[in-house]
Design an enzyme around this catalytic site. Sequence first.
Site, PDB file in Angstrom:
ATOM      1  N   CYS A  31       0.807  -1.228   0.000  1.00 47.90           N
ATOM      2  CA  CYS A  31       0.000   0.000   0.000  1.00 47.90           C
ATOM      3  C   CYS A  31       0.847   1.288   0.000  1.00 47.90           C
ATOM      4  O   CYS A  31       0.565   2.234  -0.740  1.00 47.90           O
ATOM      5  CB  CYS A  31      -0.951  -0.016   1.195  1.00 47.90           C
ATOM      6  N   HIS A  60      -2.875   6.441   4.454  1.00 49.87           N
ATOM      7  CA  HIS A  60      -1.448   6.595   4.739  1.00 49.87           C
ATOM      8  C   HIS A  60      -0.954   7.930   4.155  1.00 49.87           C
ATOM      9  O   HIS A  60      -1.438   8.376   3.107  1.00 49.87           O
ATOM     10  CB  HIS A  60      -0.632   5.483   4.071  1.00 49.87           C
ATOM     11  N   SER A  72      -5.488   0.792  10.155  1.00 52.45           N
ATOM     12  CA  SER A  72      -6.232  -0.181   9.337  1.00 52.45           C
ATOM     13  C   SER A  72      -5.321  -0.880   8.334  1.00 52.45           C
ATOM     14  O   SER A  72      -5.720  -1.869   7.720  1.00 52.45           O
ATOM     15  CB  SER A  72      -7.412   0.478   8.626  1.00 52.45           C
TER      16      SER A  72
HETATM   17  N1  LIG Z   1      -5.437  -3.372   5.298  1.00 51.05           N
HETATM   18  C1  LIG Z   1      -4.722  -2.738   4.371  1.00 51.05           C
HETATM   19  O1  LIG Z   1      -4.661  -1.507   4.336  1.00 51.05           O
HETATM   20  C2  LIG Z   1      -3.969  -3.518   3.328  1.00 51.05           C
HETATM   21  C3  LIG Z   1      -3.374  -2.803   2.292  1.00 51.05           C
HETATM   22  C4  LIG Z   1      -2.662  -3.501   1.314  1.00 51.05           C
HETATM   23  C5  LIG Z   1      -2.563  -4.868   1.397  1.00 51.05           C
HETATM   24  N2  LIG Z   1      -3.141  -5.535   2.424  1.00 51.05           N
HETATM   25  C6  LIG Z   1      -3.001  -6.998   2.446  1.00 51.05           C
HETATM   26  O2  LIG Z   1      -4.276  -7.570   2.181  1.00 51.05           O
HETATM   27  C7  LIG Z   1      -4.410  -8.799   2.890  1.00 51.05           C
HETATM   28  C8  LIG Z   1      -5.660  -8.725   3.759  1.00 51.05           C
HETATM   29  O3  LIG Z   1      -5.520  -7.678   4.694  1.00 51.05           O
HETATM   30  P1  LIG Z   1      -6.736  -7.106   5.556  1.00 51.05           P
HETATM   31  O4  LIG Z   1      -6.253  -5.831   6.085  1.00 51.05           O
HETATM   32  O5  LIG Z   1      -7.990  -7.159   4.796  1.00 51.05           O
HETATM   33  O6  LIG Z   1      -6.774  -8.178   6.755  1.00 51.05           O
HETATM   34  P2  LIG Z   1      -7.983  -8.534   7.724  1.00 51.05           P
HETATM   35  O7  LIG Z   1      -8.912  -7.405   7.912  1.00 51.05           O
HETATM   36  O8  LIG Z   1      -7.318  -9.109   8.932  1.00 51.05           O
HETATM   37  O9  LIG Z   1      -8.758  -9.701   6.953  1.00 51.05           O
HETATM   38  C9  LIG Z   1      -8.170 -10.953   6.700  1.00 51.05           C
HETATM   39  C10 LIG Z   1      -9.153 -11.811   5.925  1.00 51.05           C
HETATM   40  O10 LIG Z   1      -8.511 -13.052   5.614  1.00 51.05           O
HETATM   41  C11 LIG Z   1      -9.348 -14.129   6.013  1.00 51.05           C
HETATM   42  N3  LIG Z   1      -8.540 -15.290   6.398  1.00 51.05           N
HETATM   43  C12 LIG Z   1      -7.603 -15.369   7.371  1.00 51.05           C
HETATM   44  N4  LIG Z   1      -7.093 -16.632   7.414  1.00 51.05           N
HETATM   45  C13 LIG Z   1      -7.713 -17.332   6.448  1.00 51.05           C
HETATM   46  C14 LIG Z   1      -7.626 -18.688   5.995  1.00 51.05           C
HETATM   47  N5  LIG Z   1      -6.792 -19.556   6.553  1.00 51.05           N
HETATM   48  N6  LIG Z   1      -8.434 -19.079   4.982  1.00 51.05           N
HETATM   49  C15 LIG Z   1      -9.295 -18.207   4.407  1.00 51.05           C
HETATM   50  N7  LIG Z   1      -9.430 -16.913   4.789  1.00 51.05           N
HETATM   51  C16 LIG Z   1      -8.648 -16.486   5.798  1.00 51.05           C
HETATM   52  C17 LIG Z   1     -10.110 -13.564   7.194  1.00 51.05           C
HETATM   53  O11 LIG Z   1     -11.290 -14.326   7.385  1.00 51.05           O
HETATM   54  P3  LIG Z   1     -11.660 -14.945   8.826  1.00 51.05           P
HETATM   55  O12 LIG Z   1     -12.435 -13.901   9.513  1.00 51.05           O
HETATM   56  O13 LIG Z   1     -12.468 -16.153   8.466  1.00 51.05           O
HETATM   57  O14 LIG Z   1     -10.370 -15.261   9.502  1.00 51.05           O
HETATM   58  C18 LIG Z   1     -10.414 -12.150   6.704  1.00 51.05           C
HETATM   59  O15 LIG Z   1     -11.517 -12.184   5.836  1.00 51.05           O
HETATM   60  C19 LIG Z   1      -3.100  -8.995   3.646  1.00 51.05           C
HETATM   61  O16 LIG Z   1      -2.228  -9.765   2.868  1.00 51.05           O
HETATM   62  C20 LIG Z   1      -2.559  -7.582   3.770  1.00 51.05           C
HETATM   63  O17 LIG Z   1      -1.170  -7.540   3.917  1.00 51.05           O
HETATM   64  C21 LIG Z   1      -3.852  -4.898   3.390  1.00 51.05           C
END
Ligand SMILES: NC(=O)c1ccc[n+]([C@@H]2O[C@H](COP(=O)([O-])OP(=O)(O)OC[C@H]3O[C@@H](n4cnc5c(N)ncnc54)[C@H](OP(=O)(O)O)[C@@H]3O)[C@@H](O)[C@H]2O)c1
Length: 333
Positions: free
Chosen positions: A127, A241, A157
């Site tokens: 990001c 950010h 976030s």
């Molecule tokens: N947040 C940001 O600003 C951002 C920006 C760029 C990239 N990212 C990347 O995007 C990805 C997701 O981030 P996020 O911020 O959305 O995280 P998050 O809010 O913690 O959400 C994680 C998601 O993954 C699912 N999950 C976790 N373990 C799993 C498994 N074993 N099998 C299937 N689903 C699973 C969770 O579902 P459950 O509830 O079922 O666990 C939830 O839906 C990460 O790789 C992160 O580095 C995030």
Amino acid sequence: MRIAIVGASGAVGLEIIKILQERKFKVSSLVCFGSSRSAGKSILYKKESIKIRQLRKSSLKDFDIVFFSAGSSVSKKYAPIAASNNCYVIDNSSAFRLNKDNSLIIPEINSNDLKKYKSKIIANPNCTTIISLMAIKPLHELSSIKRIVATSFQSVSGAGNVGITELISETKRFLNGKRKARNSVFERRIAFNAIPKIGGITRNLYSEEEMKLHNESRKILSDNKILISATTVRVPIVRSHSISLNIEFNKDVPLAKARKALNGFAGIKNININDPMEYPTPLDSSNKDNCLIGRLRKDYSVKHGLSLWVVGDQIRKGAALNAVQIAECLQKK
Ligand SMILES: NC(=O)c1ccc[n+]([C@@H]2O[C@H](COP(=O)([O-])OP(=O)(O)OC[C@H]3O[C@@H](n4cnc5c(N)ncnc54)[C@H](OP(=O)(O)O)[C@@H]3O)[C@@H](O)[C@H]2O)c1
């Protein structure tokens, strides 16, 4: 198109669902996957309630595009299965970003790279990298860049939904006079604080987040000569950010030319780059598609330098929006 989202209940997954609707992306079917924790819960898509299914190895077939936003380990395990079933994968994790077979795409910058790489797994950049490069790319076109010093101010976030929960609970505890922190997501108390380390520390003493900005920027700009020194800092902000950039060029870039280049770049909005009293804050870019720029000025500490400030919604342009824009490029292919 037949679409699936792995990690649909997370911060990025939910935003992807929102953006598919906003941009009227042609979806013939939508399937949502999660872990056993969210399986069975419902997500609303176009007034339709979609039940989250538990992800299994056999789940990932008969889709055109699968968005992955469930972290690196899930992507490493399941994305190759989806790709072997002839689905395109757009992956939000860092699992494939630097692989030689995988493209790393910011559509406004290097959508042509989609043709260069053979793997069906397409990586969405980090990001902070996306938001920084949205400001850097139009300037890089004016002159090659020698060196960048970047300092980020990253919202909670960025660590997912749990980051927001911890900021709110720690703020309440602090205001209620409870001085002992109960942090589990962040390494230190995040309320009323700033944490100058995101991710682990690598062998060269930079953090993983800092090295992502360095390595991914070079790949996206196809320029391995650029030197980048970053400091990435977590701050108690809910969303968006901010990055302070000092850019040293190989030749002079007049301010007027820089303003014009930034103003003309798709995905960039300047509140009013000529007025030094106007500057964007993270609140201004929250829930917005465009990255916003301000504080553009000469960097007098080097011969040919500019300093500027860029803010962007890291859940949108830093993740979900960029991923949907990649899907739009695939749709046009
Ligand atoms: N947040 C940001 O600003 C951002 C920006 C760029 C990239 N990212 C990347 O995007 C990805 C997701 O981030 P996020 O911020 O959305 O995280 P998050 O809010 O913690 O959400 C994680 C998601 O993954 C699912 N999950 C976790 N373990 C799993 C498994 N074993 N099998 C299937 N689903 C699973 C969770 O579902 P459950 O509830 O079922 O666990 C939830 O839906 C990460 O790789 C992160 O580095 C995030």
